[in-house]
Design a protein around this motif. Structure first.
Motif, PDB file in Angstrom:
ATOM      1  N   THR A 148      -8.518 -13.450 -17.015  1.00  0.00           N
ATOM      2  CA  THR A 148      -8.473 -14.540 -16.191  1.00  0.00           C
ATOM      3  C   THR A 148      -7.485 -13.217 -15.539  1.00  0.00           C
ATOM      4  N   TYR A 149      -7.176 -11.927 -16.034  1.00  0.00           N
ATOM      5  CA  TYR A 149      -6.729 -11.404 -14.288  1.00  0.00           C
ATOM      6  C   TYR A 149      -7.501 -10.607 -13.389  1.00  0.00           C
ATOM      7  N   GLU A 150      -8.858 -10.190 -14.416  1.00  0.00           N
ATOM      8  CA  GLU A 150      -9.728  -9.263 -14.167  1.00  0.00           C
ATOM      9  C   GLU A 150     -10.605 -10.442 -12.130  1.00  0.00           C
ATOM     10  N   LEU A 151     -10.482 -12.107 -12.946  1.00  0.00           N
ATOM     11  CA  LEU A 151     -10.955 -12.584 -12.726  1.00  0.00           C
ATOM     12  C   LEU A 151     -10.503 -13.079 -11.349  1.00  0.00           C
ATOM     13  N   HIS A 152      -8.687 -12.850 -11.165  1.00  0.00           N
ATOM     14  CA  HIS A 152      -7.876 -12.794  -9.828  1.00  0.00           C
ATOM     15  C   HIS A 152      -8.680 -11.768  -9.069  1.00  0.00           C
ATOM     16  N   MET A 153      -8.420 -10.161  -9.675  1.00  0.00           N
ATOM     17  CA  MET A 153      -8.886  -9.479  -8.407  1.00  0.00           C
ATOM     18  C   MET A 153      -9.910  -9.329  -7.933  1.00  0.00           C
ATOM     19  N   GLU A 154     -10.913  -9.793  -8.907  1.00  0.00           N
ATOM     20  CA  GLU A 154     -12.152 -10.015  -8.076  1.00  0.00           C
ATOM     21  C   GLU A 154     -12.220 -11.416  -7.278  1.00  0.00           C
ATOM     22  N   TYR A 155     -11.856 -12.538  -6.685  1.00  0.00           N
ATOM     23  CA  TYR A 155     -11.509 -13.602  -5.929  1.00  0.00           C
ATOM     24  C   TYR A 155     -10.376 -12.432  -5.000  1.00  0.00           C
ATOM     25  N   LEU A 156      -9.686 -11.413  -4.819  1.00  0.00           N
ATOM     26  CA  LEU A 156      -8.914 -11.332  -3.816  1.00  0.00           C
ATOM     27  C   LEU A 156     -10.425 -10.418  -3.136  1.00  0.00           C
ATOM     28  N   GLN A 157     -11.402  -9.303  -3.950  1.00  0.00           N
ATOM     29  CA  GLN A 157     -11.621  -9.246  -3.053  1.00  0.00           C
ATOM     30  C   GLN A 157     -12.914  -9.431  -2.681  1.00  0.00           C
ATOM     31  N   ARG A 158     -13.279 -10.659  -2.850  1.00  0.00           N
ATOM     32  CA  ARG A 158     -13.805 -11.008  -2.139  1.00  0.00           C
ATOM     33  C   ARG A 158     -13.874 -11.919  -1.206  1.00  0.00           C
ATOM     34  N   VAL A 159     -12.701 -12.818  -1.233  1.00  0.00           N
ATOM     35  CA  VAL A 159     -12.106 -12.913   0.321  1.00  0.00           C
ATOM     36  C   VAL A 159     -10.879 -12.715   1.053  1.00  0.00           C
ATOM     37  N   VAL A 160     -10.800 -11.372   0.696  1.00  0.00           N
ATOM     38  CA  VAL A 160     -10.195 -10.674   1.880  1.00  0.00           C
ATOM     39  C   VAL A 160     -10.386  -9.328   2.476  1.00  0.00           C
ATOM     40  N   PRO A 161     -10.379  -9.595   3.925  1.00  0.00           N
ATOM     41  CA  PRO A 161     -11.347  -7.883   3.932  1.00  0.00           C
ATOM     42  C   PRO A 161     -10.695  -6.574   3.339  1.00  0.00           C
ATOM     43  N   LYS A 162     -11.738  -5.231   3.131  1.00  0.00           N
ATOM     44  CA  LYS A 162     -10.626  -4.473   2.411  1.00  0.00           C
ATOM     45  C   LYS A 162     -10.383  -3.867   3.246  1.00  0.00           C
ATOM     46  N   GLU A 163      -9.987  -3.958   4.231  1.00  0.00           N
ATOM     47  CA  GLU A 163      -8.664  -3.036   4.824  1.00  0.00           C
ATOM     48  C   GLU A 163      -7.500  -4.034   5.203  1.00  0.00           C
ATOM     49  N   LYS A 164      -8.058  -4.572   4.442  1.00  0.00           N
ATOM     50  CA  LYS A 164      -6.493  -5.734   4.801  1.00  0.00           C
ATOM     51  C   LYS A 164      -5.590  -5.950   3.347  1.00  0.00           C
ATOM     52  N   LEU A 165      -6.727  -5.326   2.281  1.00  0.00           N
ATOM     53  CA  LEU A 165      -5.545  -5.577   0.945  1.00  0.00           C
ATOM     54  C   LEU A 165      -5.369  -4.499   0.537  1.00  0.00           C
ATOM     55  N   VAL A 166      -4.443  -4.906  -0.114  1.00  0.00           N
ATOM     56  CA  VAL A 166      -3.492  -3.629  -0.897  1.00  0.00           C
ATOM     57  C   VAL A 166      -3.052  -4.061  -2.802  1.00  0.00           C
ATOM     58  N   PHE A 167      -3.262  -3.211  -2.780  1.00  0.00           N
ATOM     59  CA  PHE A 167      -2.655  -3.239  -4.432  1.00  0.00           C
ATOM     60  C   PHE A 167      -1.291  -2.446  -4.692  1.00  0.00           C
ATOM     61  N   PHE A 168      -0.227  -3.008  -5.058  1.00  0.00           N
ATOM     62  CA  PHE A 168       0.672  -2.404  -4.951  1.00  0.00           C
ATOM     63  C   PHE A 168       1.709  -3.087  -6.829  1.00  0.00           C
ATOM     64  N   ASP A 169       2.043  -1.377  -7.639  1.00  0.00           N
ATOM     65  CA  ASP A 169       2.838  -1.848  -9.045  1.00  0.00           C
ATOM     66  C   ASP A 169       3.757  -1.573  -8.460  1.00  0.00           C
ATOM     67  N   VAL A 170       4.454  -3.290  -8.853  1.00  0.00           N
ATOM     68  CA  VAL A 170       6.268  -2.461  -8.193  1.00  0.00           C
ATOM     69  C   VAL A 170       7.080  -1.366  -9.454  1.00  0.00           C
ATOM     70  N   ARG A 171       6.779  -0.971 -10.261  1.00  0.00           N
ATOM     71  CA  ARG A 171       7.198   0.202 -10.906  1.00  0.00           C
ATOM     72  C   ARG A 171       7.083   1.734  -9.481  1.00  0.00           C
ATOM     73  N   GLU A 172       6.255   1.351  -9.532  1.00  0.00           N
ATOM     74  CA  GLU A 172       5.896   3.157  -7.664  1.00  0.00           C
ATOM     75  C   GLU A 172       7.153   3.259  -6.920  1.00  0.00           C
ATOM     76  N   GLY A 173       8.040   1.813  -6.820  1.00  0.00           N
ATOM     77  CA  GLY A 173       8.827   1.983  -5.709  1.00  0.00           C
ATOM     78  C   GLY A 173       9.146   1.674  -4.168  1.00  0.00           C
ATOM     79  N   TRP A 174       9.459   2.605  -3.661  1.00  0.00           N
ATOM     80  CA  TRP A 174       9.371   2.195  -2.170  1.00  0.00           C
ATOM     81  C   TRP A 174       8.066   2.387  -1.557  1.00  0.00           C
TER      82      TRP A 174
END
Length: 260
Positions: free
Chosen positions: A175-201
């Motif tokens: 399910t988690y993977e399907l969500h990532m695939e959905y985003l990569q399908r509908v969002v232009p690559k240059e506008k999509l950012v993945f972020f883990d909040v543990r990485e901070g500012w």
């Protein structure tokens, strides 16, 4: 959940569409965006549960028209999204993460940031949340609580959205993977950012082109604790109001019987 509901500021431009699934640090992410963008952030779970009744009702209305079945319903859906999110600097959590394609039509200049988490930990965490939200007695208990009497209806709408996006499948890492695939399908690559909040500012500030806030620690809001606290609070409020109602009815009924 975890932060406080916010109010729109007229003229504020929506700059970020938060595409992270619930239980991926969306509350901490929302507060971080509030600090960086210096504007109100619409965290769906918080707005629906802690905001005025219009919040939860408007989200239900949006979900009632998703997915749109006709071109005119699509126009209506986009109109409802604009009405709900205009005046906010960013939107996160439900139901926005499943409406990314539509939100980009309304806000084409916004960037999409997806908060991430270890998929197995996410499954365990979200599974516990889903169980808490689907108790059959919630509709009855929450009925006396203004706004929250619509909570089960909202959950039903979110369930329909979930099934449309990911199918009728058990909650798992796929399910988690399907969500990532959905985003990569509908969002232009240059506008999509993945972020883990543990990485901070650092990574977030880089994505937004903002300097790291000097002397300000990255927000750390425990969603699980906040959800448990707010859920218990809502249930207690509902039970107290039912107790008052039945006590009042009981006293009134006894008086009528004695006077008869």
């Amino acid at each position: 959940m975890g932060n406080q509901p916010s109010s729109p500021q007229p003229g504020t431009k929506l700059q970020v569409i938060g595409a992270g699934l619930s239980r991926t640090g969306t509350a901490s992410f929302s507060e971080a965006l509030h600090i960086l963008l210096q504007g109100p952030v619409y965290h769906g779970g918080t707005q629906a549960c802690l905001g005025p009744p219009v919040e939860i009702k408007s989200l239900i209305k949006i979900l009632d028209h998703f997915p749109p079945k006709t071109s005119s319903e699509k126009v209506l859906l986009l109109k409802l999204l604009k009405e709900r999110y205009d005046g906010y600097a960013a939107v996160t959590d439900v139901p926005a993460y499943g409406l990314v394609e539509e939100l980009l039509e309304v806000y084409p200049d916004a960037i999409v940031i997806c908060t991430t988490r270890d998929p197995e930990a996410w499954v365990k965490s979200l599974g516990a949340l889903q169980s808490a939200m689907t108790f059959a007695f919630l509709r009855f208990i929450l009925f006396p609580v203004t706004g929250m009497r619509h909570f089960v209806t909202l959950v039903n709408g979110l369930t329909r959205q979930w099934i449309f996006r990911y199918g009728e499948r058990p909650l798992d890492t796929r399910t988690y993977e399907l969500h990532m695939e959905y985003l990569q399908r509908v969002v232009p690559k240059e506008k999509l950012v993945f972020f883990d909040v543990r990485e901070g500012w650092g990574p977030l500030c880089k994505a937004l082109g903002r300097p790291v806030p000097e002397g300000v620690p990255f927000p750390r809001i425990n969603d699980a604790e906040a959800i448990e606290r707010e859920t218990k609070g809502m249930v207690v409020k509902g039970l107290v109001r039912w107790l008052v109602f039945f006590t009042t009815v009981g006293v009134g009924g006894l008086s009528w019987f004695l006077l008869k």
